[in-house]
Design a protein around this motif. Structure first.
Motif, PDB file in Angstrom:
ATOM      1  N   ASN A 185       0.813  -1.217   0.000  1.00 42.04           N
ATOM      2  CA  ASN A 185       0.000   0.000   0.000  1.00 42.04           C
ATOM      3  C   ASN A 185       0.844   1.264   0.000  1.00 42.04           C
ATOM      4  N   LYS A 186       2.000   1.222   0.635  1.00 41.69           N
ATOM      5  CA  LYS A 186       2.783   2.448   0.775  1.00 41.69           C
ATOM      6  C   LYS A 186       4.189   2.347   0.208  1.00 41.69           C
ATOM      7  N   ARG A 187       4.507   1.265  -0.483  1.00 43.06           N
ATOM      8  CA  ARG A 187       5.845   1.127  -1.060  1.00 43.06           C
ATOM      9  C   ARG A 187       5.792   0.234  -2.291  1.00 43.06           C
ATOM     10  N   ALA A 188       6.733   0.425  -3.189  1.00 41.61           N
ATOM     11  CA  ALA A 188       6.894  -0.488  -4.314  1.00 41.61           C
ATOM     12  C   ALA A 188       7.431  -1.820  -3.808  1.00 41.61           C
ATOM     13  N   MET A 229      10.649  -3.565  -0.722  1.00 41.21           N
ATOM     14  CA  MET A 229      10.315  -4.396   0.431  1.00 41.21           C
ATOM     15  C   MET A 229      11.572  -4.835   1.165  1.00 41.21           C
ATOM     16  N   PRO A 230      11.578  -4.737   2.508  1.00 43.58           N
ATOM     17  CA  PRO A 230      12.738  -5.210   3.278  1.00 43.58           C
ATOM     18  C   PRO A 230      12.888  -6.728   3.184  1.00 43.58           C
ATOM     19  N   VAL A 231      14.143  -7.184   3.099  1.00 45.21           N
ATOM     20  CA  VAL A 231      14.436  -8.611   2.962  1.00 45.21           C
ATOM     21  C   VAL A 231      15.646  -8.963   3.830  1.00 45.21           C
ATOM     22  N   GLY A 232      15.573 -10.085   4.520  1.00 47.29           N
ATOM     23  CA  GLY A 232      16.733 -10.645   5.201  1.00 47.29           C
ATOM     24  C   GLY A 232      17.285  -9.827   6.346  1.00 47.29           C
ATOM     25  N   GLY A 233      16.487  -8.949   6.930  1.00 45.16           N
ATOM     26  CA  GLY A 233      16.931  -8.188   8.082  1.00 45.16           C
ATOM     27  C   GLY A 233      17.658  -6.900   7.756  1.00 45.16           C
ATOM     28  N   SER A 234      18.346  -6.842   6.613  1.00 45.76           N
ATOM     29  CA  SER A 234      19.189  -5.682   6.316  1.00 45.76           C
ATOM     30  C   SER A 234      19.000  -5.092   4.929  1.00 45.76           C
ATOM     31  N   TYR A 235      18.386  -5.838   4.011  1.00 52.43           N
ATOM     32  CA  TYR A 235      18.352  -5.438   2.613  1.00 52.43           C
ATOM     33  C   TYR A 235      16.974  -4.924   2.194  1.00 52.43           C
ATOM     34  N   ARG A 236      16.959  -4.302   1.011  1.00 51.39           N
ATOM     35  CA  ARG A 236      15.726  -4.089   0.249  1.00 51.39           C
ATOM     36  C   ARG A 236      15.782  -5.025  -0.951  1.00 51.39           C
ATOM     37  N   ILE A 250      12.426 -12.727  12.309  1.00 47.51           N
ATOM     38  CA  ILE A 250      13.338 -11.703  11.789  1.00 47.51           C
ATOM     39  C   ILE A 250      12.844 -10.348  12.261  1.00 47.51           C
ATOM     40  N   LEU A 251      13.712  -9.637  12.954  1.00 45.30           N
ATOM     41  CA  LEU A 251      13.422  -8.274  13.391  1.00 45.30           C
ATOM     42  C   LEU A 251      14.287  -7.320  12.583  1.00 45.30           C
ATOM     43  N   PHE A 252      13.635  -6.455  11.812  1.00 43.88           N
ATOM     44  CA  PHE A 252      14.377  -5.476  11.026  1.00 43.88           C
ATOM     45  C   PHE A 252      14.822  -4.316  11.923  1.00 43.88           C
ATOM     46  N   LYS A 253      15.331  -3.275  11.344  1.00 43.36           N
ATOM     47  CA  LYS A 253      16.005  -2.214  12.099  1.00 43.36           C
ATOM     48  C   LYS A 253      15.050  -1.457  13.033  1.00 43.36           C
ATOM     49  N   LYS A 254      15.581  -1.070  14.189  1.00 42.78           N
ATOM     50  CA  LYS A 254      14.902  -0.185  15.147  1.00 42.78           C
ATOM     51  C   LYS A 254      13.579  -0.763  15.655  1.00 42.78           C
ATOM     52  N   LYS A 277       7.053 -15.451  17.648  1.00 43.47           N
ATOM     53  CA  LYS A 277       7.402 -16.719  17.029  1.00 43.47           C
ATOM     54  C   LYS A 277       7.065 -16.692  15.540  1.00 43.47           C
ATOM     55  N   ASN A 278       7.986 -17.240  14.735  1.00 44.46           N
ATOM     56  CA  ASN A 278       7.722 -17.464  13.298  1.00 44.46           C
ATOM     57  C   ASN A 278       7.155 -16.209  12.636  1.00 44.46           C
ATOM     58  N   SER A 279       7.732 -15.051  12.938  1.00 42.10           N
ATOM     59  CA  SER A 279       7.174 -13.786  12.454  1.00 42.10           C
ATOM     60  C   SER A 279       8.248 -12.886  11.869  1.00 42.10           C
ATOM     61  N   ILE A 280       7.793 -11.917  11.096  1.00 43.98           N
ATOM     62  CA  ILE A 280       8.657 -10.898  10.502  1.00 43.98           C
ATOM     63  C   ILE A 280       8.189  -9.542  11.020  1.00 43.98           C
ATOM     64  N   ILE A 281       9.075  -8.828  11.674  1.00 42.68           N
ATOM     65  CA  ILE A 281       8.763  -7.505  12.209  1.00 42.68           C
ATOM     66  C   ILE A 281       9.553  -6.495  11.384  1.00 42.68           C
ATOM     67  N   LEU A 282       8.872  -5.673  10.624  1.00 46.38           N
ATOM     68  CA  LEU A 282       9.552  -4.725   9.742  1.00 46.38           C
ATOM     69  C   LEU A 282      10.102  -3.538  10.531  1.00 46.38           C
ATOM     70  N   ASN A 283      10.697  -2.583   9.827  1.00 45.19           N
ATOM     71  CA  ASN A 283      11.478  -1.514  10.455  1.00 45.19           C
ATOM     72  C   ASN A 283      10.653  -0.635  11.398  1.00 45.19           C
ATOM     73  N   ASP A 284      11.317  -0.219  12.505  1.00 46.45           N
ATOM     74  CA  ASP A 284      10.797   0.825  13.391  1.00 46.45           C
ATOM     75  C   ASP A 284       9.426   0.478  13.966  1.00 46.45           C
ATOM     76  N   VAL A 285       9.326  -0.702  14.570  1.00 44.06           N
ATOM     77  CA  VAL A 285       8.082  -1.147  15.204  1.00 44.06           C
ATOM     78  C   VAL A 285       8.267  -1.141  16.721  1.00 44.06           C
TER      79      VAL A 285
END
Length: 372
Positions: A21-24, A28-35, A307-311, A321-329
């Motif tokens: 909805n808000k990004r191309a 999308m963040p991938v692998g903890g550190s990449y786009r 996987i917890l992304f940055k901040k 458990k078994n989850s992906i937390i994107l940036n700045d949450v």
């Protein structure tokens, strides 16, 4: 290298649900550190392609910010560089990109001004490593008009969302179906193509004259019996993240030691824009197992297979458990998260429960974190 690169990064589709909805998708963040686009850009740089154009369109602000400097991928040269093209209203044209072929046609002046004989076309929504030099050598050896990088998928993979190809004994493509309902082949196109620059210009101009705007349907499939189109099979890791399920699974793959080693340690490296953040902090009460925790995170609770992304801030007495937390949450105390993707810059209030019981649940609360 005697080629220029084009990365198609303007698309969006409903299969990503709220995540796009808000990004191309390429952002999308991938692998903890990449786009996602970092993989295509790094492959270009590692293959010594000095001139790369990124064609953006949908929700491009986040992607443009990420591409604001070319130094991260070493494109800042006098000869070449990184070019970002958005749809532009001109005297002759006021359309947004109507398809992948139209996106290249609207920027055909970029192709005409270059002198390199070949063009490498790829998308920005795939995770992989490849040496484009080897593909180009194969292209020249076969005297091909177009070379398509292909991959054999496992029998249990649904190939209906890909372009499916069938090749003869000489690896020449004899059948090419785009997103077939039923397919007899499990060999797919990875969306990576090599074509001679002058020939690409001619095909784009002819397609535009005929009102045809899609590169796969209106060029590859239409010309398959007229042009020498060959398939180059790659055997290494490759994944497309254009659905919620594939995005989740691709990130979960980074929890496997062999995948982590392949992308994080093995040469050539994958590069990304670097943020100046402190290392992750694990306070008393934290219990982290088989997870990736990015820079700037503060963990106070249990994190497992995630996987917890940055901040990301994880409060006390939480379970992830078994989850992906994107940036700045920000995750409040006593929160349980399982089988979820939590949208970036989100705030999860204390004493809440989120669980994807019948698949992957996307969490997007949009709570105000700071109030007066």
């Amino acid at each position: 290298m005697k080629a220029i690169g084009i990365i198609l990064a303007g698309g969006n589709n409903s299969r990503m649900q709220e995540l796009s909805n808000k990004r191309a998708i390429a952002a999308m963040p991938v692998g903890g550190s990449y786009r996602s686009i970092d993989f295509a850009l790094s492959n270009m740089s590692n293959s010594h392609i000095q001139t790369v154009a990124v064609l953006t369109q949908y929700s491009a602000r986040s992607l443009n910010e990420h591409l604001s400097s070319s130094k991260w991928w070493d494109f800042g040269r006098k000869q070449g560089g990184l070019f970002v093209f958005n749809p532009t209203v001109t005297v002759d044209n006021s359309w947004w990109y109507r398809g992948t072929a139209d996106a290249m046609y609207q920027n055909i002046s970029f192709l005409k001004k270059r002198h390199e004989p070949y063009v490498i076309i790829t998308s920005g929504d795939c995770v992989y490593k490849i040496d484009y030099n080897k593909v180009l050598e194969y292209h020249i050896e076969k005297k091909a008009d177009i070379t398509v990088v292909c991959k054999d998928m496992a029998p249990d993979v649904d190939v209906s969302r890909f372009g499916v190809v069938r090749m003869n004994e000489d690896s020449r493509i004899v059948e090419f179906e785009e997103k077939p309902m039923v397919s007899q082949s499990n060999t797919i196109s990875t969306g990576i193509y090599i074509v001679r620059r002058r020939q690409l210009i001619e095909m784009l101009e002819r397609s535009a004259e005929e009102g045809r705007w899609d590169f796969v349907t209106d060029i590859l499939i239409r010309y398959k019996n007229m042009k020498r189109i060959y398939g180059y099979k790659m055997k290494e890791y490759w994944s497309n993240i254009a659905t919620v399920e594939s995005y989740y699974q691709t990130n979960m793959d980074f929890l496997k030691p062999e995948v982590r080693r392949y992308f994080f340690h093995d040469e050539p490296k994958i590069y990304s824009k670097v943020d100046d953040l402190p290392p992750a902090k694990y306070n008393a009460g934290s219990d982290v197992r088989n997870s990736l925790i990015a820079s700037g995170c503060i963990v106070n609770s249990k994190v497992e297979n995630s996987i917890l992304f940055k901040k990301v801030f994880v409060g006390k007495n939480c379970v992830i458990k078994n989850s992906i937390i994107l940036n700045d949450v920000y995750i409040g105390d006593n929160t349980h998260i399982e089988n979820c993707i939590v949208e970036s810059r989100d705030t999860l209030k204390a004493n809440t429960y989120y669980c994807g019981d019948n698949g992957i649940k996307i969490v997007s609360e949009n709570n105000e974190r700071y109030v007066l």
